[in-house]
Design a protein around this motif. Sequence first.
Motif, short mmCIF file in Angstrom:
data_model
loop_
_atom_site.label_atom_id
_atom_site.label_comp_id
_atom_site.label_asym_id
_atom_site.label_seq_id
_atom_site.Cartn_x
_atom_site.Cartn_y
_atom_site.Cartn_z
N ILE A 243 0.84 -1.20 0.00
CA ILE A 243 0.00 0.00 0.00
C ILE A 243 0.88 1.25 0.00
N HIS A 247 0.89 4.15 -2.71
CA HIS A 247 0.66 5.54 -2.29
C HIS A 247 1.75 6.45 -2.83
N ARG A 251 1.53 9.57 -5.78
CA ARG A 251 2.06 10.94 -5.64
C ARG A 251 2.97 11.27 -6.82
N ASP A 267 4.05 13.48 5.01
CA ASP A 267 2.92 12.68 4.51
C ASP A 267 2.42 11.77 5.63
N MET A 269 -0.23 9.74 5.85
CA MET A 269 -0.61 8.40 5.44
C MET A 269 0.62 7.51 5.28
N LEU A 270 1.66 8.05 4.67
CA LEU A 270 2.89 7.29 4.50
C LEU A 270 3.52 6.96 5.85
#
Length: 287
Positions: A243, A247, A251, A267, A269-270
């Motif tokens: 994932i 992701h 980007r 980031d 989420m990262l």
Amino acid sequence: MLRIARPRHWVKNLLVFAAPAAAGVLSHGTVAAHAAGAFAVFCLAASGTYFINDTLDAEADRHHPVKRLRPVAAGIVAPPLAAAVGVVLLGGAIGLAWWLAGSHMALVIAIYVAVTTAYSVRLKHEPVVDLACVSAGFVLRAIAGGVATGVPLSDWFIIVSSFGSLLIVTGKRSAEHGELGELRGTHRPTLSAYPEAFLRSVRLLAASVTVSAYCLWAFERSSEVGRGHHPIWFELSIVPFVIAILHVELRFARGLGSAPEEMALSDRMLQVLGLLWVALVAIGIYS
């Protein structure tokens, strides 16, 4: 001077902890100390290369909307002074590496210095070779962690770190390709030689090999642990890893990611995916 040293970029040097962490020995005091020493060495070496690079690239940086504000390009720090500081830092890094872990560690740092200097002087103008040179810097960080701590590096580890680095570097070039527009050739000549389709193909290749190699490592590592020791944790770590790759690729496809270190620091989420991945691998290794 501190701005030239780019302390925010030191986050890249955390790669030196990858090999001992994957081997499950980072909890040992001596190993952790040697890994921390390798991190410090690479911080010196990386900052030294930034001083040299900024000196050599001052004229080209003046054509970049952001890099023109760098102290050397802006005329705040004199080029001879920046070059002198860079040489001192690079020499200190090699000497400290020898003191820390002997000639092998010093050789790794010396190779890093040679590759980055050759890149700054000439190889950055050679298409494809420039991608390999920047990627090599990341791989050498990972190798240094193994050399400093005496941890043998597996084939899968080298493959994942190599192609993962290629993905990040190519994504950075893709973002620069879009951001600079018609100025891309003035600032970085190789960008004019890269069609967008080529960069996209290289990212796809790098991501595919990275994911495949990591999956093979996870299954192999799980089989080494054996039954009754929760080997499923390594297989589960594949989920956040894949994932995260998707992701990051999203980007890059949207023209973002020209500064990978900023992406790692901002980031959310990262960062969440990274923490989840670290937790799963750590449980699998240390439980």
